[in-house]
Every structure is written in structure tokens, then in C-alpha cells.
Scaffold this motif. Structure first.
Motif: not given
Length: 106
Positions: A50-67, A83-87
Motif C-alpha cells: 500500500g505504501f509503494r502504491a502511494g509512492d507510485v501514485y505520487q510520482t505519476l501525479a507529480s510528473e503529470a505524464q506517462p512513465m 513499482v509493479l506491486m504498487g501499480a
């Protein structure tokens, strides 16, 4: 009584099959050093994912582009496995979608 002598005859084809069956692999030579690969263990607890999912979400939100997974791992400072587990967590919730080989917020 006469003793019978038995002779073992091997054919050239049989000898080459034996030679080809067991190739010798050299592990390390004196000139080369053997490198050992360390494997990072990943905590598979639900809280950690769950924490890794938050990390992935925050990273995608801050970059605002597909990664890509590698880009997210580098930006969030976590492993690609995390990253794969969080995704996966975020995809299950419908918050992240996959486009080609990149992840994007849904």
C-alpha cells in the motif's frame, strides 16, 4: 577350466557422445574476479504494498505524464518490483492504467 577374457570395445561415436554430454564450465580464472549479485528482498506485507502504491501514485501525479516502470522506480527511489506491486494495487482500484509500456493516471 579356461578363463574367458572379455575385452571392452568402445566405438568412436560412443566416445564422442560421452565427451559432448558433459561440457566443462569454468567458473572463474585467476585473472578474473567473480562478481556476486546481491538480491534485495521485498517486504510482501499488505501495508508495504500500500505504501509503494502511494509512492507510485505520487510520482505519476507529480510528473503529470506517462512513465515506464524504470522511470518510476528511479524517481520514487524504490525497486522495480515494488513499482509493479504498487501499480497492480492501483490498477485494481482503477487509479492507474497501462498505455503500451508506460503507466498513466486513469
Amino acid at each position: 577350466m579356461a578363463e574367458k577374457k572379455t575385452a571392452t570395445v568402445t566405438t568412436k561415436a560412443a566416445a564422442t557422445k560421452v565427451a559432448k554430454a558433459a561440457p566443462v564450465k569454468k567458473a572463474c580464472t585467476a585473472k578474473k574476479t567473480c562478481a556476486t549479485k546481491t538480491v534485495k528482498t521485498v517486504d510482501m506485507a499488505v501495508e508495504n504494498i500500500g505504501f509503494r502504491a502511494g509512492d507510485v501514485y505520487q510520482t505519476l501525479a507529480s510528473e503529470a505524464q506517462p512513465m515506464t516502470v524504470a522511470q518510476i522506480a528511479k524517481a520514487a527511489n524504490i525497486s522495480e518490483t515494488e513499482v509493479l506491486m504498487g501499480a497492480g494495487w492501483l490498477m485494481k482500484e482503477g487509479k492507474v492504467a497501462a498505455e503500451a509500456d508506460k503507466l498513466v493516471l486513469a
